[in-house]
Enzyme design. Structure first.
Site, PDB file in Angstrom:
ATOM      1  N   MET A   1      17.398  49.001 -38.209  1.00  0.00           N
ATOM      2  CA  MET A   1      16.249  49.394 -37.564  1.00  0.00           C
ATOM      3  C   MET A   1      15.254  49.970 -38.593  1.00  0.00           C
ATOM      4  SD  MET A   1      17.400  50.020 -33.572  1.00  0.00           S
ATOM      5  CE  MET A   1      15.631  50.419 -33.103  1.00  0.00           C
ATOM      6  N   GLU A   2      14.160  49.475 -39.142  1.00  0.00           N
ATOM      7  CA  GLU A   2      13.484  50.195 -40.140  1.00  0.00           C
ATOM      8  C   GLU A   2      12.652  51.213 -39.463  1.00  0.00           C
ATOM      9  OE1 GLU A   2       9.529  49.071 -40.588  1.00  0.00           O
ATOM     10  OE2 GLU A   2       9.670  50.418 -42.169  1.00  0.00           O
TER      11      GLU A   2
ATOM     12  N   GLY B   1      21.417  47.555 -31.316  1.00  0.00           N
ATOM     13  CA  GLY B   1      20.381  48.289 -31.940  1.00  0.00           C
ATOM     14  C   GLY B   1      19.726  49.299 -30.846  1.00  0.00           C
TER      15      GLY B   1
ATOM     16  N   GLY C   1      21.173  41.510 -28.932  1.00  0.00           N
ATOM     17  CA  GLY C   1      19.604  41.657 -28.123  1.00  0.00           C
ATOM     18  C   GLY C   1      19.991  42.247 -26.765  1.00  0.00           C
TER      19      GLY C   1
ATOM     20  N   CYS D   1      12.418  39.114 -38.947  1.00  0.00           N
ATOM     21  CA  CYS D   1      11.178  40.084 -38.752  1.00  0.00           C
ATOM     22  C   CYS D   1       9.816  39.443 -38.243  1.00  0.00           C
ATOM     23  CB  CYS D   1      10.899  40.883 -40.288  1.00  0.00           C
ATOM     24  SG  CYS D   1       9.806  42.141 -40.127  1.00  0.00           S
TER      25      CYS D   1
HETATM   26  C1  LIG Z   1      11.970  49.892 -34.803  1.00  0.00           C
HETATM   27  C2  LIG Z   1      12.708  48.566 -34.990  1.00  0.00           C
HETATM   28  C3  LIG Z   1      12.990  48.314 -36.436  1.00  0.00           C
HETATM   29  C4  LIG Z   1      13.807  47.097 -36.679  1.00  0.00           C
HETATM   30  N1  LIG Z   1      13.974  46.833 -38.114  1.00  0.00           N
HETATM   31  C5  LIG Z   1      14.724  45.792 -38.465  1.00  0.00           C
HETATM   32  C6  LIG Z   1      15.132  45.332 -39.746  1.00  0.00           C
HETATM   33  O1  LIG Z   1      14.818  46.246 -40.729  1.00  0.00           O
HETATM   34  N2  LIG Z   1      15.849  44.387 -40.154  1.00  0.00           N
HETATM   35  C7  LIG Z   1      16.350  43.485 -39.131  1.00  0.00           C
HETATM   36  O2  LIG Z   1      17.027  42.580 -39.143  1.00  0.00           O
HETATM   37  N3  LIG Z   1      16.111  43.617 -37.758  1.00  0.00           N
HETATM   38  C8  LIG Z   1      15.276  44.824 -37.481  1.00  0.00           C
HETATM   39  N4  LIG Z   1      15.174  45.290 -36.012  1.00  0.00           N
HETATM   40  C9  LIG Z   1      15.654  44.231 -35.155  1.00  0.00           C
HETATM   41  C10 LIG Z   1      17.157  44.748 -34.732  1.00  0.00           C
HETATM   42  O3  LIG Z   1      17.886  44.715 -35.698  1.00  0.00           O
HETATM   43  C11 LIG Z   1      17.596  43.975 -33.339  1.00  0.00           C
HETATM   44  O4  LIG Z   1      17.763  42.715 -33.883  1.00  0.00           O
HETATM   45  C12 LIG Z   1      16.843  44.176 -32.119  1.00  0.00           C
HETATM   46  O5  LIG Z   1      16.193  45.416 -31.850  1.00  0.00           O
HETATM   47  C13 LIG Z   1      17.376  43.607 -30.908  1.00  0.00           C
HETATM   48  O6  LIG Z   1      18.538  44.414 -30.700  1.00  0.00           O
HETATM   49  P1  LIG Z   1      18.876  45.602 -29.600  1.00  0.00           P
HETATM   50  O7  LIG Z   1      18.364  44.706 -28.239  1.00  0.00           O
HETATM   51  O8  LIG Z   1      20.172  45.784 -29.581  1.00  0.00           O
HETATM   52  O9  LIG Z   1      17.905  46.558 -30.038  1.00  0.00           O
HETATM   53  C14 LIG Z   1      14.460  46.111 -35.636  1.00  0.00           C
HETATM   54  C15 LIG Z   1      13.919  46.545 -34.294  1.00  0.00           C
HETATM   55  C16 LIG Z   1      13.301  47.684 -33.953  1.00  0.00           C
HETATM   56  C17 LIG Z   1      13.114  47.971 -32.440  1.00  0.00           C
END
Ligand SMILES: Cc1cc2nc3c(=O)[nH]c(=O)nc-3n(C[C@H](O)[C@H](O)[C@H](O)COP(=O)(O)O)c2cc1C
Length: 314
Positions: free
Chosen positions: A8-9, A223, A200, A98
């Site tokens: 999570m960037e 995430g 997700g 992304c």
């Molecule tokens: C603030 C933010 C930054 C993210 N940065 C990246 C990243 O650098 N690389 C990536 O593959 N996914 C990135 N994601 C996506 C997450 O890795 C993940 O796929 C997405 O949040 C869904 O999962 P979750 O519902 O568990 O949060 C980012 C998501 C968020 C909200």
């Protein structure tokens, strides 16, 4: 069951990885992406985003941290993948999910989901550049605007030699809008033989179980859920109770002291506010505190507010 901490960037940095992996339950972390355009990046870029490289590519708790690359040119991605592994990354993850406009405009991230052949060429080039004992994984969404190419993309990634595929079960157009379409992951599982990690909208142990069932895989990536509930991985793995709020406050203090004193003070106020935006989904105390915290701009003020809150529990 493998539980992976999502990249999570701007939110999950090395300190967050350190804290969350010490709480436990994670098998692997994927680093926030390193943007690759048309050059071999200097080592310092990798070390800045992934300081764990200097510690054998692991968090202090011993959990491997895999560098993620985001780019569009097979050649440059391959060069940088080889470099990241030389620097100590225990494998490479490729970002094909992304949604950022700037990134998609230059053909990186989710927009590549429209170009199955290019996905294949990228994974193949990276696979060839990285020694066989190091995993090369890919992280996709279901598609860009729709799911027409989902299965073809998954097959192409497998055919190019990827070791693992992580699927964030939404298209780019879906953004972060619930639901995540876990049954789609089940369809991908039927199509390909490599391990698939489901990602997700997993915020609770019940959702983890439902996702595992619908996606037909035990392996999951967490995430935002892990930021809302810092011991979510342990709750899922071993039925642990949710971390009490005073313990979360202690984590917030640890994070703050490090960020303010460390060299990243300029990001601190944004990062802590972003973390709060997730914590308040789980903890009413966080929602209340956030109403005061969001008005503060100076790091010291935020730190003082947190210290005061913590003192109320001592
Ligand atoms: C603030 C933010 C930054 C993210 N940065 C990246 C990243 O650098 N690389 C990536 O593959 N996914 C990135 N994601 C996506 C997450 O890795 C993940 O796929 C997405 O949040 C869904 O999962 P979750 O519902 O568990 O949060 C980012 C998501 C968020 C909200």
């Amino acid at each position: 069951m493998q539980i992976v901490l999502a990249p999570m960037e701007g939110v999950v940095d090395h300190l967050m990885r350190d804290m969350l992996t010490q709480i436990g339950g994670f098998d692997l972390c994927i680093n926030e992406f390193v943007r690759v355009v048309d050059q071999r990046l200097p080592a310092r870029v990798f070390h800045r985003l992934c300081p764990e490289l200097a510690q054998g590519g692991k968090t202090p708790a011993g959990v491997p941290v895999r560098v993620q690359l985001l780019g569009q040119e097979p050649h440059w991605l391959a060069e940088n993948a080889a470099r990241a592994v030389q620097l100590g990354s225990p494998g490479i993850d490729l970002n094909f999910g992304c949604p950022a406009k700037a990134v998609n405009k230059s053909r990186g991230g989710a927009v590549l989901l429209k170009e199955t052949e290019q996905l294949y060429q990228i994974v193949k080039a990276v696979r060839q550049a990285v020694p066989a004992e190091y995993p090369v994984s890919a992280k996709i969404r279901l598609g860009y605007d729709d799911t027409a190419l989902t299965l073809d993309n998954a097959s192409a990634i497998e055919a190019a030699g990827a070791s693992v595929l992580t699927v964030h079960a939404r298209t780019k157009s879906d953004g972060y809008k619930p639901p995540a379409y876990w049954p789609w992951i089940g369809r991908i599982r039927q199509r390909i033989a490599i391990p698939v990690i489901a990602n997700g909208e997993i915020w609770t142990p019940d959702q983890a179980r439902q996702c595992q069932q619908e996606a037909a895989t035990q392996d999951i990536m967490l995430g935002r859920g892990a930021l809302a509930l810092p011991n979510l991985a342990q709750c899922i793995r071993s039925g642990q109770a949710a971390m009490p709020w005073p313990e979360v406050l202690q984590l917030l203090m640890r994070y703050s002291e490090f960020e303010v004193i460390g060299d990243k003070g300029k990001y601190y106020s944004n990062r802590i506010k972003q973390w709060f935006s997730y914590l308040k989904l789980q903890y009413p105390e966080a929602a209340e505190l956030f109403s005061q915290l969001r008005l503060l701009k100076r790091n010291e003020e935020i730190l003082r507010l947190l210290q005061h809150q913590l003192s109320l529990y001592r």
